[in-house]
Motif scaffolding. Structure first.
Motif, short mmCIF file in Angstrom:
data_model
loop_
_atom_site.label_atom_id
_atom_site.label_comp_id
_atom_site.label_asym_id
_atom_site.label_seq_id
_atom_site.Cartn_x
_atom_site.Cartn_y
_atom_site.Cartn_z
N ALA A 298 -58.95 14.88 -47.77
CA ALA A 298 -58.88 15.77 -48.93
C ALA A 298 -58.78 14.96 -50.22
CB ALA A 298 -57.71 16.73 -48.81
N THR A 299 -57.96 13.92 -50.19
CA THR A 299 -57.81 13.06 -51.37
C THR A 299 -59.13 12.38 -51.71
OG1 THR A 299 -55.47 12.66 -50.87
CG2 THR A 299 -56.58 11.08 -52.31
N ALA A 300 -59.82 11.89 -50.67
CA ALA A 300 -61.11 11.24 -50.88
C ALA A 300 -62.14 12.22 -51.41
CB ALA A 300 -61.59 10.62 -49.57
N ALA A 301 -62.13 13.44 -50.90
CA ALA A 301 -63.08 14.45 -51.34
C ALA A 301 -62.86 14.80 -52.81
CB ALA A 301 -62.98 15.69 -50.47
N LYS A 302 -61.59 15.00 -53.19
CA LYS A 302 -61.27 15.35 -54.58
C LYS A 302 -61.74 14.27 -55.55
CE LYS A 302 -57.21 17.15 -55.61
NZ LYS A 302 -57.55 18.47 -56.17
N ALA A 303 -61.70 13.03 -55.09
CA ALA A 303 -62.12 11.92 -55.95
C ALA A 303 -63.63 11.90 -56.19
CB ALA A 303 -61.68 10.59 -55.35
N LYS A 304 -64.38 12.54 -55.30
CA LYS A 304 -65.84 12.52 -55.38
C LYS A 304 -66.45 13.84 -55.84
CE LYS A 304 -66.71 8.29 -54.06
NZ LYS A 304 -67.47 7.33 -54.91
N ILE A 305 -65.73 14.95 -55.62
CA ILE A 305 -66.26 16.26 -55.99
C ILE A 305 -66.29 16.39 -57.52
CG2 ILE A 305 -65.85 18.76 -55.89
CD1 ILE A 305 -66.78 17.52 -53.25
N PRO A 306 -67.40 16.82 -58.11
CA PRO A 306 -67.43 17.02 -59.57
C PRO A 306 -66.32 17.97 -60.02
CG PRO A 306 -69.65 17.12 -58.67
CD PRO A 306 -68.72 17.06 -57.49
N GLY A 352 -57.48 18.74 -41.97
CA GLY A 352 -56.55 18.16 -40.99
C GLY A 352 -57.28 17.88 -39.70
N THR A 353 -56.61 18.04 -38.58
CA THR A 353 -57.21 17.73 -37.29
C THR A 353 -58.26 18.75 -36.90
OG1 THR A 353 -55.18 16.66 -36.53
CG2 THR A 353 -56.78 17.30 -34.84
N MET A 354 -59.47 18.26 -36.63
CA MET A 354 -60.60 19.07 -36.20
C MET A 354 -60.99 18.61 -34.80
SD MET A 354 -61.13 20.45 -39.35
CE MET A 354 -62.81 20.96 -39.70
N THR A 355 -61.25 19.55 -33.92
CA THR A 355 -61.66 19.19 -32.56
C THR A 355 -62.89 19.99 -32.17
OG1 THR A 355 -59.39 18.69 -31.86
CG2 THR A 355 -60.99 19.14 -30.13
N ILE A 356 -63.91 19.30 -31.72
CA ILE A 356 -65.13 19.95 -31.25
C ILE A 356 -64.95 20.23 -29.76
CG2 ILE A 356 -67.62 19.76 -30.96
CD1 ILE A 356 -67.53 17.64 -33.24
N ARG A 357 -64.80 21.48 -29.42
CA ARG A 357 -64.56 21.83 -28.01
C ARG A 357 -65.82 21.56 -27.20
NH1 ARG A 357 -61.98 27.52 -27.45
NH2 ARG A 357 -64.12 28.24 -27.83
N ALA A 358 -65.66 20.78 -26.13
CA ALA A 358 -66.82 20.31 -25.36
C ALA A 358 -67.57 21.46 -24.70
CB ALA A 358 -66.35 19.31 -24.29
N GLU A 359 -66.82 22.48 -24.25
CA GLU A 359 -67.47 23.54 -23.46
C GLU A 359 -68.50 24.34 -24.24
OE1 GLU A 359 -63.25 23.13 -21.81
OE2 GLU A 359 -64.29 22.96 -23.74
#
Length: 401
Positions: A298-306, A352-359
């Protein structure tokens, strides 16, 4: 749907499989990898999304998020190993036919990764093209549940409608014995919302009814009276169009907002003034808003978002870029290896934590209860509670292709 305060389509989700989590490779999207594939040849990625049309504001946030995410995931190089990520952007204007044509053209030009899809109708048409051509497709803000489990080549970088409805359910705790009223307009949009609330909250034990208004309605007092007479424990509002300010004003004036818990979705920041004086009396389910999370991404995104202010769909673009980099790092030019690399992968995104469910490739992620304070252009959103990816996980879907 693409979730909007007044414009959401909720369609059709259980708990995460422990085995899937055990197999999940947790790690930073910035982990170094060679990228494999054809030496230093660029990796072609096609982004097909709404640059114009009704959802252009959503598309703008998506592409801003994608660029920020690509910078983050590649440590500012926009490369995986020695291979540059070569992005081609195409405007689908929210039109499925244009999106399909664009996707086919991009595939014909050697793009093995397609991402974007601001609109649900677009995502549902592009997904089969990905399967037919065996290319990786990462859908964006499109919220329709049908993207989950569409086929082995289709993933999503945003939330799905079920996650919104579960977040709404969280406002009343155990739904057993509770009364829920859905207030929506007549038509397919209202039908979908009513059906989704019955499926998610009704099945959990609540009695769900609906108060429906013609899309042309401009006088809302009779509907407010119906709602108040029903004495619901939860009023779920799904509204589209320019009559939203008048609708909210009437619910407020008739005492509906103080007589029960009223829940709706929190749309992009530019829409907040439409709530008027009612804004501080509404409980909001939220996919994201600036300040909802405090993460490295989020911090990195804020630094790059216009402008430095994050909005509803910035996380979707950011996560898409993280997924693209992961796919290329582990799969090179082999799409089946890309798919395997994404299945079961956990990573730290803007939320935060994102998980791609394999099924079924559902993207498990935090969702938020939120409130607004202030008024008009000066509204400020605050997270009241963050729900985990496990708490909002949709039921596992059988993979369709």
């Amino acid at each position: 749907m693409t979730v909007r305060t007044t414009r959401r389509v909720f369609l059709s989700t259980a708990t995460m499989m422990a085995a899937a989590l055990a197999a999940t490779a947790c790690g930073s999207p910035q982990d170094t990898a060679s990228g494999g594939g054809d030496g230093a040849a660029p990796v072609k990625v096609g982004l097909v999304y709404s640059q114009s049309g009704a959802l252009a504001s959503y598309g703008k946030q998506y592409i801003e998020g994608f660029r920020a995410g690509l910078d983050f995931a590649t440590n500012g190089t926009n490369k995986v190993g020695d291979r540059a990520i070569e992005i081609t952007e195409v405007d689908d204007a929210g039109d499925p036919a244009k999106a399909v044509s664009a996707a086919k053209d991009l595939i014909g030009k050697g793009n093995k990764i397609i991402a974007g899809s601001t609109a649900s109708g677009v995502a549902l048409q592009v997904a089969p093209i990905a399967a037919q051509n065996k290319v990786l497709f990462i859908s964006g803000p499109a919220a329709t549940d049908a993207v989950t489990g569409a086929n082995k080549y289709t993933f999503r970088s945003g939330r799905q409608s079920y996650q919104d409805v579960v977040t709404a359910k969280s406002f009343i705790g155990d739904p057993a014995g509770k009364k829920v009223v859905v207030f929506a307009q007549d038509g397919a949009f209202g039908d979908a919302n009513e059906a989704a609330v019955k499926e998610v909250i009704g099945v959990a034990g609540a009695t769900v009814s609906a108060v429906r208004a013609p899309a042309s309605a401009t006088e809302f007092t009779p509907f407010a009276s119906q709602i108040k007479s029903a004495k619901p424990d939860l009023l779920f509002v799904a509204w589209a169009g320019t009559t939203a300010p008048a609708m909210w004003q009437t619910l407020d004036q008739q005492g509906v907002l103080t007589s029960t818990t009223v829940v709706t979705g929190l749309d992009i920041r530019a829409s907040w003034p439409t709530f008027g004086a009612a804004g501080s009396k509404i409980s909001f389910l939220s996919h994201y808003f600036d300040g909802a999370s405090d993460t490295e991404a989020a911090t990195a995104a804020k630094a790059k978002i216009p402008g430095g202010t994050l909005d509803l769909f910035h996380p979707d673009g950011f996560a898409a870029a993280q997924m693209v980099v992961r796919a290329v790092q582990e799969g090179g030019d082999d799409v089946d290896k890309m798919v395997s690399a994404l299945e079961g992968w956990s990573f730290e995104g803007v939320k935060g934590t994102m998980t791609i469910r394999a099924e079924d490739h559902a993207l498990l992620q935090p969702m938020y209860q939120a409130s607004l304070t202030g008024s008009g252009e000066d509204f400020t959103a605050t997270a009241q509670k963050a729900l985990t990816g496990e708490e909002t996980a949709p039921p596992v879907q059988a993979m369709k292709g």
